[in-house]
Design a protein around this motif. Structure first.
Motif, PDB file in Angstrom:
ATOM      1  N   VAL A   1      26.318   7.040  -9.940  1.00 32.49           N
ATOM      2  CA  VAL A   1      25.165   6.442  -9.068  1.00 32.49           C
ATOM      3  C   VAL A   1      24.271   5.817  -9.771  1.00 32.49           C
ATOM      4  O   VAL A   1      23.225   6.840  -9.999  1.00 32.49           O
ATOM      5  N   LYS A   2      23.443   4.969  -9.722  1.00 34.49           N
ATOM      6  CA  LYS A   2      22.217   4.149 -10.578  1.00 34.49           C
ATOM      7  C   LYS A   2      21.392   4.259  -9.421  1.00 34.49           C
ATOM      8  O   LYS A   2      21.767   3.566  -8.424  1.00 34.49           O
ATOM      9  N   LEU A   3      20.855   4.561  -9.507  1.00 33.50           N
ATOM     10  CA  LEU A   3      19.083   4.992  -9.205  1.00 33.50           C
ATOM     11  C   LEU A   3      18.326   3.466  -8.568  1.00 33.50           C
ATOM     12  O   LEU A   3      18.372   2.942  -7.540  1.00 33.50           O
ATOM     13  N   ALA A   4      18.640   2.460 -10.022  1.00 32.09           N
ATOM     14  CA  ALA A   4      18.496   0.939  -9.170  1.00 32.09           C
ATOM     15  C   ALA A   4      19.222  -0.090  -7.987  1.00 32.09           C
ATOM     16  O   ALA A   4      18.921  -0.423  -7.092  1.00 32.09           O
ATOM     17  N   SER A   5      20.432   0.174  -8.219  1.00 32.95           N
ATOM     18  CA  SER A   5      21.117   0.376  -7.381  1.00 32.95           C
ATOM     19  C   SER A   5      21.339   0.810  -5.948  1.00 32.95           C
ATOM     20  O   SER A   5      21.409  -0.011  -5.049  1.00 32.95           O
ATOM     21  N   ILE A   6      20.818   2.257  -5.380  1.00 31.87           N
ATOM     22  CA  ILE A   6      20.119   2.918  -4.461  1.00 31.87           C
ATOM     23  C   ILE A   6      18.363   2.031  -3.927  1.00 31.87           C
ATOM     24  O   ILE A   6      18.124   1.959  -2.909  1.00 31.87           O
ATOM     25  N   ALA A   7      17.837   2.556  -4.737  1.00 30.05           N
ATOM     26  CA  ALA A   7      16.789   1.167  -4.669  1.00 30.05           C
ATOM     27  C   ALA A   7      16.909   0.378  -4.417  1.00 30.05           C
ATOM     28  O   ALA A   7      16.006  -0.156  -3.032  1.00 30.05           O
ATOM     29  N   LYS A   8      17.784  -0.655  -4.816  1.00 25.15           N
ATOM     30  CA  LYS A   8      17.742  -2.236  -4.395  1.00 25.15           C
ATOM     31  C   LYS A   8      18.103  -1.913  -2.528  1.00 25.15           C
ATOM     32  O   LYS A   8      17.367  -3.057  -1.600  1.00 25.15           O
ATOM     33  N   ASP A   9      19.193  -1.443  -2.271  1.00 27.64           N
ATOM     34  CA  ASP A   9      19.680  -1.138  -0.974  1.00 27.64           C
ATOM     35  C   ASP A   9      18.304  -0.562   0.021  1.00 27.64           C
ATOM     36  O   ASP A   9      18.646  -1.998   1.091  1.00 27.64           O
ATOM     37  N   ALA A  10      18.075  -0.387  -0.720  1.00 33.87           N
ATOM     38  CA  ALA A  10      16.924   0.979   0.653  1.00 33.87           C
ATOM     39  C   ALA A  10      15.850   0.166   0.178  1.00 33.87           C
ATOM     40  O   ALA A  10      14.370   0.121   0.890  1.00 33.87           O
ATOM     41  N   ARG A  11      15.381  -1.387  -0.425  1.00 33.65           N
ATOM     42  CA  ARG A  11      14.908  -2.067  -0.313  1.00 33.65           C
ATOM     43  C   ARG A  11      12.916  -1.135  -0.944  1.00 33.65           C
ATOM     44  O   ARG A  11      12.259  -1.317  -0.471  1.00 33.65           O
ATOM     45  N   LEU A  12      13.380  -0.241  -1.262  1.00 33.90           N
ATOM     46  CA  LEU A  12      12.370   0.621  -2.485  1.00 33.90           C
ATOM     47  C   LEU A  12      11.858   0.252  -3.682  1.00 33.90           C
ATOM     48  O   LEU A  12      13.005   0.255  -4.642  1.00 33.90           O
ATOM     49  N   LYS A  13      10.855   0.964  -4.410  1.00 36.03           N
ATOM     50  CA  LYS A  13      10.586   1.246  -5.964  1.00 36.03           C
ATOM     51  C   LYS A  13      11.543   2.214  -6.558  1.00 36.03           C
ATOM     52  O   LYS A  13      11.789   3.052  -5.784  1.00 36.03           O
ATOM     53  N   PRO A  14      12.202   2.029  -7.546  1.00 30.84           N
ATOM     54  CA  PRO A  14      13.194   3.477  -8.060  1.00 30.84           C
ATOM     55  C   PRO A  14      12.047   4.824  -8.521  1.00 30.84           C
ATOM     56  O   PRO A  14      12.870   5.259  -8.135  1.00 30.84           O
ATOM     57  N   SER A  15      10.920   4.524  -9.120  1.00 25.83           N
ATOM     58  CA  SER A  15       9.738   5.497  -9.073  1.00 25.83           C
ATOM     59  C   SER A  15      10.169   6.046  -7.126  1.00 25.83           C
ATOM     60  O   SER A  15      10.083   7.487  -7.469  1.00 25.83           O
TER      61      SER A  15
END
Length: 105
Positions: A39-53
């Motif tokens: 799982v790529k962190l960037a894709s989860i952050a984008k889907d959840a509309r969150l910052k990667p950190s």
């Protein structure tokens, strides 16, 4: 619709943040209990509309609390898998007291 037990447990956990519960929702859509899934962190952050950190902190909390299994890979990526149920936190093991040596004769 049937939800995985681990997701229901995460929703009921008062100690989890709302961000961690949201990240768990998106992780359940991608993972299963058998196969490890990269799982790529960037894709989860984008889907959840969150910052990667923020997403990274939520994933770390979910792993620490036993809602996700993680396996590190090369180049700082990770694979995740859902446990069937929440894993209990690992107890802290105290070191054994030193054994006194006595003379045999």
């Amino acid at each position: 619709m049937n939800f995985p037990l681990v997701l229901v447990q995460a929703w009921d956990d008062q100690a989890l943040t709302a961000t961690a519960k949201e990240v768990m929702w998106f992780m359940v859509k991608r993972l299963d209990v058998v196969d490890w899934t990269p799982v790529k962190l960037a894709s989860i952050a984008k889907d959840a509309r969150l910052k990667p950190s923020t997403c990274s902190d939520a994933l770390a909390l979910l792993v620490r609390r036993g809602y996700l299994d993680v396996r590190p890979l090369e180049r700082r990526s990770r694979e995740f898998r859902l446990p069937i149920t929440k894993r209990p936190p690992r107890p802290k093991v105290k070191p054994a007291p030193p054994v006194e040596q006595t003379a045999l004769f």
